[in-house]
Design a protein around this motif. Structure first.
Motif, mmCIF file in Angstrom:
data_model
loop_
_atom_site.group_PDB
_atom_site.id
_atom_site.type_symbol
_atom_site.label_atom_id
_atom_site.label_comp_id
_atom_site.label_asym_id
_atom_site.label_seq_id
_atom_site.Cartn_x
_atom_site.Cartn_y
_atom_site.Cartn_z
ATOM 1 N N THR A 88 -34.636 72.811 43.278
ATOM 2 C CA THR A 88 -35.909 72.320 42.749
ATOM 3 C C THR A 88 -35.722 70.914 42.188
ATOM 4 O OG1 THR A 88 -35.559 73.164 40.513
ATOM 5 C CG2 THR A 88 -36.623 74.668 42.092
ATOM 6 N N LEU A 89 -36.807 70.199 42.048
ATOM 7 C CA LEU A 89 -36.752 68.864 41.453
ATOM 8 C C LEU A 89 -36.245 68.944 40.014
ATOM 9 C CD1 LEU A 89 -40.070 67.269 42.769
ATOM 10 C CD2 LEU A 89 -37.740 66.754 43.504
ATOM 11 N N ILE A 90 -36.631 69.995 39.301
ATOM 12 C CA ILE A 90 -36.186 70.175 37.914
ATOM 13 C C ILE A 90 -34.670 70.356 37.869
ATOM 14 C CG2 ILE A 90 -36.298 71.725 35.913
ATOM 15 C CD1 ILE A 90 -39.239 72.284 36.774
ATOM 16 N N ASP A 91 -34.139 71.212 38.750
ATOM 17 C CA ASP A 91 -32.694 71.440 38.784
ATOM 18 C C ASP A 91 -31.951 70.184 39.251
ATOM 19 O OD1 ASP A 91 -33.001 74.015 37.867
ATOM 20 O OD2 ASP A 91 -32.870 74.937 39.856
ATOM 21 N N LEU A 92 -32.514 69.458 40.195
ATOM 22 C CA LEU A 92 -31.910 68.210 40.661
ATOM 23 C C LEU A 92 -31.792 67.223 39.501
ATOM 24 C CD1 LEU A 92 -30.964 66.507 43.165
ATOM 25 C CD2 LEU A 92 -33.319 65.664 43.259
ATOM 26 N N SER A 93 -32.839 67.121 38.722
ATOM 27 C CA SER A 93 -32.847 66.221 37.577
ATOM 28 C C SER A 93 -31.826 66.661 36.529
ATOM 29 C CB SER A 93 -34.253 66.199 36.965
ATOM 30 O OG SER A 93 -34.253 65.466 35.769
ATOM 31 N N ALA A 94 -31.831 67.947 36.201
ATOM 32 C CA ALA A 94 -30.935 68.458 35.157
ATOM 33 C C ALA A 94 -29.469 68.389 35.562
ATOM 34 C CB ALA A 94 -31.315 69.891 34.809
ATOM 35 N N ALA A 95 -29.166 68.735 36.795
ATOM 36 C CA ALA A 95 -27.768 68.815 37.228
ATOM 37 C C ALA A 95 -27.164 67.458 37.598
ATOM 38 C CB ALA A 95 -27.652 69.775 38.415
ATOM 39 N N TYR A 96 -27.991 66.530 38.064
ATOM 40 C CA TYR A 96 -27.442 65.279 38.588
ATOM 41 C C TYR A 96 -27.964 64.024 37.893
ATOM 42 C CZ TYR A 96 -25.737 68.429 42.138
ATOM 43 O OH TYR A 96 -25.115 69.462 42.771
ATOM 44 N N GLY A 97 -28.773 64.207 36.869
ATOM 45 C CA GLY A 97 -29.221 63.069 36.069
ATOM 46 C C GLY A 97 -30.283 62.198 36.699
ATOM 47 N N TYR A 98 -30.979 62.702 37.690
ATOM 48 C CA TYR A 98 -32.063 61.932 38.290
ATOM 49 C C TYR A 98 -33.310 62.042 37.428
ATOM 50 C CZ TYR A 98 -29.245 61.591 42.492
ATOM 51 O OH TYR A 98 -28.238 61.314 43.373
ATOM 52 N N LYS A 99 -34.102 61.002 37.460
ATOM 53 C CA LYS A 99 -35.385 61.020 36.769
ATOM 54 C C LYS A 99 -36.442 61.390 37.801
ATOM 55 C CE LYS A 99 -38.348 58.247 33.815
ATOM 56 N NZ LYS A 99 -38.514 56.941 33.169
ATOM 57 N N VAL A 100 -37.215 62.419 37.509
ATOM 58 C CA VAL A 100 -38.270 62.856 38.414
ATOM 59 C C VAL A 100 -39.589 62.718 37.668
ATOM 60 C CG1 VAL A 100 -39.211 64.780 39.741
ATOM 61 C CG2 VAL A 100 -36.731 64.490 39.579
ATOM 62 N N SER A 149 -35.627 58.970 40.886
ATOM 63 C CA SER A 149 -34.942 57.702 40.667
ATOM 64 C C SER A 149 -33.713 57.870 39.785
ATOM 65 C CB SER A 149 -35.903 56.688 40.033
ATOM 66 O OG SER A 149 -36.357 57.162 38.788
ATOM 67 N N LYS A 150 -32.869 56.835 39.814
ATOM 68 C CA LYS A 150 -31.697 56.779 38.947
ATOM 69 C C LYS A 150 -31.428 55.308 38.676
ATOM 70 C CE LYS A 150 -27.540 59.282 38.149
ATOM 71 N NZ LYS A 150 -26.704 60.358 38.632
ATOM 72 N N ASN A 151 -31.183 54.990 37.412
ATOM 73 C CA ASN A 151 -30.913 53.602 37.003
ATOM 74 C C ASN A 151 -32.014 52.655 37.489
ATOM 75 O OD1 ASN A 151 -28.488 54.558 35.911
ATOM 76 N ND2 ASN A 151 -27.402 54.194 37.825
ATOM 77 N N LEU A 152 -33.250 53.070 37.317
ATOM 78 C CA LEU A 152 -34.440 52.292 37.676
ATOM 79 C C LEU A 152 -34.618 52.059 39.172
ATOM 80 C CD1 LEU A 152 -34.320 49.646 34.796
ATOM 81 C CD2 LEU A 152 -35.624 51.781 34.856
ATOM 82 N N ASN A 153 -33.806 52.706 40.012
ATOM 83 C CA ASN A 153 -33.954 52.598 41.467
ATOM 84 C C ASN A 153 -34.592 53.865 42.015
ATOM 85 O OD1 ASN A 153 -32.619 50.070 41.642
ATOM 86 N ND2 ASN A 153 -30.637 51.107 41.572
ATOM 87 N N THR A 154 -35.713 53.716 42.701
ATOM 88 C CA THR A 154 -36.352 54.867 43.325
ATOM 89 C C THR A 154 -35.580 55.218 44.585
ATOM 90 O OG1 THR A 154 -38.519 54.264 42.453
ATOM 91 C CG2 THR A 154 -38.485 55.760 44.340
ATOM 92 N N LEU A 155 -35.102 56.458 44.650
ATOM 93 C CA LEU A 155 -34.297 56.916 45.781
ATOM 94 C C LEU A 155 -35.118 57.707 46.778
ATOM 95 C CD1 LEU A 155 -31.258 58.043 43.630
ATOM 96 C CD2 LEU A 155 -31.502 55.907 44.913
ATOM 97 N N LEU A 156 -36.106 58.433 46.282
ATOM 98 C CA LEU A 156 -36.976 59.239 47.146
ATOM 99 C C LEU A 156 -38.379 59.236 46.588
ATOM 100 C CD1 LEU A 156 -34.867 62.525 47.506
ATOM 101 C CD2 LEU A 156 -35.086 60.731 49.207
ATOM 102 N N GLY A 167 -25.572 61.706 50.182
ATOM 103 C CA GLY A 167 -24.771 61.260 49.046
ATOM 104 C C GLY A 167 -25.466 61.369 47.693
ATOM 105 N N LEU A 168 -26.608 62.038 47.662
ATOM 106 C CA LEU A 168 -27.334 62.170 46.403
ATOM 107 C C LEU A 168 -26.787 63.274 45.497
ATOM 108 C CD1 LEU A 168 -30.957 61.578 47.726
ATOM 109 C CD2 LEU A 168 -29.514 59.989 46.435
ATOM 110 N N ILE A 169 -26.132 64.271 46.088
ATOM 111 C CA ILE A 169 -25.464 65.304 45.296
ATOM 112 C C ILE A 169 -24.087 65.553 45.892
ATOM 113 C CG2 ILE A 169 -27.629 66.379 44.569
ATOM 114 C CD1 ILE A 169 -27.035 68.698 46.465
ATOM 115 N N ARG A 170 -23.244 66.269 45.144
ATOM 116 C CA ARG A 170 -21.898 66.591 45.623
ATOM 117 C C ARG A 170 -21.866 67.970 46.199
ATOM 118 N NH1 ARG A 170 -22.153 64.944 40.748
ATOM 119 N NH2 ARG A 170 -21.485 66.464 39.289
#
Length: 175
Positions: A97-109, A122-129, A172-175
């Motif tokens: 889920t987007l919530i789990d992606l944010s919590a586990a990998y530090g992305y801002k949703v 996004s991460k570090n002010l860069n929109t990735l998706l 490369g967005l998650i491990r």
């Protein structure tokens, strides 16, 4: 003799009564309120069978209810006094889920602008998706590209917007 029996009976009664009062005095009581809130997951209304509990400004939802609306099973292991959450099915474990992606990998949703169903990841002010779930039906699958052109599948699963884990790994967005 009769008086002796009365005194013994009274003493036993007082002893039992005082011990139960001691137990009651050490028991902790809380005062809470039952409520029935509308539960929303990724903008989708979810139905729950039980009421929620309000206590000191916090809302409590039963674990099984919360797990169910988020797509998990709950098991209690009495030997270890532990509560375990697991994905309901193998196919569901393939998605995050987007919530789990944010919590586990530090992305801002966050929602894109004032749209209710378009999310920026996004991460570090860069929109990735930018994931557009507008009009997306349950189990309907779509594809979004990351900045490198890698495609990532997404769909609505049990009312939640989810991304395909393997696609996220390949990009490369998650491990």
């Amino acid at each position: 003799m009769k008086m002796k029996k009365v005194i013994i009976a009274l003493s036993v009664g007082l002893l039992v009564g005082s011990s139960s009062m001691a137990v009651a005095a050490t028991s902790q009581k809380v005062q809470a309120t039952l409520a029935n809130f509308k539960i929303m997951v990724n903008g989708q209304s979810k139905s729950v069978a039980s009421n929620q509990l309000l206590y000191k400004g916090n809302t409590y939802v039963q674990l099984r209810e919360a797990a169910k609306i988020l797509g998990y099973e709950v098991n209690y292991r009495s030997a270890t006094r532990s509560i375990e959450f697991s994905a309901k099915s193998q196919s569901q474990a393939e998605w995050i889920t987007l919530i789990d992606l944010s919590a586990a990998y530090g992305y801002k949703v966050e929602l894109k602008g004032d749209s209710a169903d378009v999310y920026n990841v996004s991460k570090n002010l860069n929109t990735l998706l930018t994931v557009n779930a507008n009009g997306l039906k349950e189990a309907e699958e779509k594809v979004v590209a990351d900045p490198s052109g890698n495609t990532i599948r997404y769909k609505k699963l049990q009312g939640s917007l989810v991304l395909h884990r393997e696609d996220l790994k390949k990009s490369g967005l998650i491990r």
